[in-house]
Design a protein around this motif. Structure first.
Motif, PDB file in Angstrom:
ATOM      1  N   ARG A  18      99.482  56.931  18.172  1.00 19.85           N
ATOM      2  CA  ARG A  18      98.468  57.222  17.308  1.00 19.85           C
ATOM      3  C   ARG A  18      98.450  58.710  17.053  1.00 19.85           C
ATOM      4  NH1 ARG A  18      93.312  53.295  17.365  1.00 19.85           N
ATOM      5  NH2 ARG A  18      94.746  51.384  16.913  1.00 19.85           N
ATOM      6  N   TYR A  19      98.590  59.255  15.981  1.00 17.40           N
ATOM      7  CA  TYR A  19      98.639  60.591  15.491  1.00 17.40           C
ATOM      8  C   TYR A  19      97.674  60.841  14.331  1.00 17.40           C
ATOM      9  CZ  TYR A  19     103.408  61.450  17.270  1.00 17.40           C
ATOM     10  OH  TYR A  19     104.501  61.496  18.066  1.00 17.40           O
ATOM     11  N   ALA A  20      97.016  61.890  14.521  1.00 16.56           N
ATOM     12  CA  ALA A  20      95.988  62.270  13.568  1.00 16.56           C
ATOM     13  C   ALA A  20      96.509  62.217  12.054  1.00 16.56           C
ATOM     14  CB  ALA A  20      95.454  63.878  13.673  1.00 16.56           C
ATOM     15  N   THR A  21      97.886  62.594  11.892  1.00 12.72           N
ATOM     16  CA  THR A  21      98.451  62.622  10.810  1.00 12.72           C
ATOM     17  C   THR A  21      99.927  62.102  11.169  1.00 12.72           C
ATOM     18  OG1 THR A  21      97.635  64.554   9.716  1.00 12.72           O
ATOM     19  CG2 THR A  21      99.738  64.028   8.713  1.00 12.72           C
ATOM     20  N   ALA A  22     100.277  60.825  10.567  1.00 13.79           N
ATOM     21  CA  ALA A  22     101.512  60.208  11.002  1.00 13.79           C
ATOM     22  C   ALA A  22     102.782  60.939  10.525  1.00 13.79           C
ATOM     23  CB  ALA A  22     101.338  58.811  10.846  1.00 13.79           C
ATOM     24  N   PRO A  23     103.545  60.879  11.550  1.00 14.89           N
ATOM     25  CA  PRO A  23     104.830  61.701  10.951  1.00 14.89           C
ATOM     26  C   PRO A  23     105.648  60.487  10.048  1.00 14.89           C
ATOM     27  CG  PRO A  23     105.154  61.206  13.361  1.00 14.89           C
ATOM     28  CD  PRO A  23     103.978  60.958  12.941  1.00 14.89           C
ATOM     29  N   GLU A  24     106.608  60.948   9.267  1.00 20.03           N
ATOM     30  CA  GLU A  24     107.303  60.077   8.058  1.00 20.03           C
ATOM     31  C   GLU A  24     108.239  59.365   9.036  1.00 20.03           C
ATOM     32  OE1 GLU A  24     110.419  61.986   5.583  1.00 20.03           O
ATOM     33  OE2 GLU A  24     108.758  63.313   5.722  1.00 20.03           O
ATOM     34  N   GLN A  43     104.737  52.276  10.213  1.00 18.91           N
ATOM     35  CA  GLN A  43     102.992  52.280  10.769  1.00 18.91           C
ATOM     36  C   GLN A  43     102.815  50.784  10.598  1.00 18.91           C
ATOM     37  OE1 GLN A  43     103.017  55.876  11.387  1.00 18.91           O
ATOM     38  NE2 GLN A  43     100.765  54.930  11.119  1.00 18.91           N
ATOM     39  N   GLN A  46      96.829  51.949  12.219  1.00 16.09           N
ATOM     40  CA  GLN A  46      96.826  53.298  12.599  1.00 16.09           C
ATOM     41  C   GLN A  46      98.147  53.617  13.507  1.00 16.09           C
ATOM     42  OE1 GLN A  46      92.850  54.014  14.269  1.00 16.09           O
ATOM     43  NE2 GLN A  46      92.073  54.236  12.137  1.00 16.09           N
ATOM     44  N   THR A  48     101.598  54.431  14.875  1.00 19.46           N
ATOM     45  CA  THR A  48     103.088  54.757  14.586  1.00 19.46           C
ATOM     46  C   THR A  48     104.056  54.069  15.278  1.00 19.46           C
ATOM     47  OG1 THR A  48     102.470  56.990  13.717  1.00 19.46           O
ATOM     48  CG2 THR A  48     104.679  56.847  14.332  1.00 19.46           C
ATOM     49  N   ARG A  72     111.131  67.919  10.806  1.00 17.46           N
ATOM     50  CA  ARG A  72     109.637  67.364  10.873  1.00 17.46           C
ATOM     51  C   ARG A  72     109.059  67.232  12.255  1.00 17.46           C
ATOM     52  NH1 ARG A  72     112.697  62.394   8.048  1.00 17.46           N
ATOM     53  NH2 ARG A  72     114.101  62.943   9.645  1.00 17.46           N
TER      54      ARG A  72
END
Length: 82
Positions: A18-24, A43, A46, A48, A72
């Motif tokens: 889990r990331y605060a903002t998921a990488p693409e 995803q 929540q 990744t 990235r």
């Protein structure tokens, strides 16, 4: 292990994080504890989803880092620096 469709292929999901903002999807991460690189497959809520990076995954990420918008992840930055 579960599987997911990614870039026209069925890929094993090797892990979840889990990331605060998921990488693409397509972002290369790692190396992990066993010195393997991972690729973001997508995803699931929540989580990744990560898979083991193939040579093709690394090549696409390298091109993205050099010719696209840029790296990235720290791993992609290091790949582009050579």
């Amino acid at each position: 292990m579960s599987m997911i469709d990614y870039a026209g292929q069925r890929r094993f999901v090797a892990g979840r994080i889990r990331y605060a903002t998921a990488p693409e999807p397509g972002t290369i991460l790692g190396p992990n504890a066993t010195r393997e690189h991972l690729v973001v497959l997508g995803q699931d809520g929540q989580d990744t989803l990560l898979g083991y990076a193939t040579d093709e995954d690394r090549s696409l990420a390298f091109r993205h880092a050099l010719l696209g918008p840029g790296p990235r992840s720290v791993t992609e930055f290091q790949m582009a620096r050579g």
